[in-house]
Design a protein around this motif. Structure first.
Motif, mmCIF file in Angstrom:
data_model
loop_
_atom_site.group_PDB
_atom_site.id
_atom_site.type_symbol
_atom_site.label_atom_id
_atom_site.label_comp_id
_atom_site.label_asym_id
_atom_site.label_seq_id
_atom_site.Cartn_x
_atom_site.Cartn_y
_atom_site.Cartn_z
ATOM 1 N N SER A 58 -5.098 2.578 5.073
ATOM 2 C CA SER A 58 -4.655 2.306 6.439
ATOM 3 C C SER A 58 -4.906 0.857 6.847
ATOM 4 N N SER A 60 -4.867 -1.736 4.631
ATOM 5 C CA SER A 60 -4.246 -2.638 3.658
ATOM 6 C C SER A 60 -2.945 -3.213 4.187
ATOM 7 N N PRO A 61 -2.525 -4.349 3.621
ATOM 8 C CA PRO A 61 -1.222 -4.917 4.002
ATOM 9 C C PRO A 61 -0.099 -3.946 3.662
ATOM 10 N N LYS A 62 0.968 -4.003 4.436
ATOM 11 C CA LYS A 62 2.090 -3.071 4.269
ATOM 12 C C LYS A 62 2.645 -3.045 2.854
ATOM 13 N N ASP A 63 2.696 -4.200 2.208
ATOM 14 C CA ASP A 63 3.301 -4.253 0.882
ATOM 15 C C ASP A 63 2.453 -3.556 -0.189
ATOM 16 N N GLN A 64 1.201 -3.252 0.103
ATOM 17 C CA GLN A 64 0.328 -2.567 -0.854
ATOM 18 C C GLN A 64 0.170 -1.083 -0.565
ATOM 19 N N LYS A 65 0.488 -0.666 0.640
ATOM 20 C CA LYS A 65 0.207 0.710 1.063
ATOM 21 C C LYS A 65 0.874 1.766 0.186
ATOM 22 N N GLU A 66 2.122 1.575 -0.149
ATOM 23 C CA GLU A 66 2.836 2.599 -0.917
ATOM 24 C C GLU A 66 2.223 2.791 -2.304
#
Length: 113
Positions: A58, A60-66
């Motif tokens: 939650s 983490s940067p958006k680009d790492q979340k997935e």
């Protein structure tokens, strides 16, 4: 402040991961007490991992979340299978499921922020 919280969470995940990876030495003991201890240890470590991974994802940067979410889901499915193997006290299956969980955990640690 979020960066500090994320760093602390990542450190806790790494510490718990190292503890989880050290369980390997207990996998060959085939007595009642060892099975019970291993089961409780896996349950405890997976609970901490779950909470901290959730917090880490939650924050983490958006680009790492997935990518983090996919690996975390794979890890916890694998830990559930490991827990089942411990409950039925099958050494070969336990070792196999542990190795699988360890590999996924190492992959998760490699991509953590």
């Amino acid at each position: 402040m979020v960066d500090v919280e994320l760093k602390v969470t990542v450190c806790r995940v790494k510490k718990c991961a190292y503890d989880f990876l050290s369980i390997d030495s207990d996998l060959m003991d085939d007595d009642e007490e060892s099975w019970n201890l291993m089961g409780r240890d896996i349950c405890l470590k997976s609970t901490f991992l779950y909470c901290d991974c959730n917090r880490m994802i939650s924050q983490s940067p958006k680009d790492q979340k997935e990518a983090l979410t996919v690996l975390a889901n794979k890890l916890f499915c694998s830990i559930e299978e490991l827990d089942h193997a411990v409950k039925i006290r099958n050494i070969a299956l336990t070792q196999d499921r542990y190795n699988e969980a360890a590999i996924i955990l190492q992959e998760l640690m490699a991509i953590m922020p």
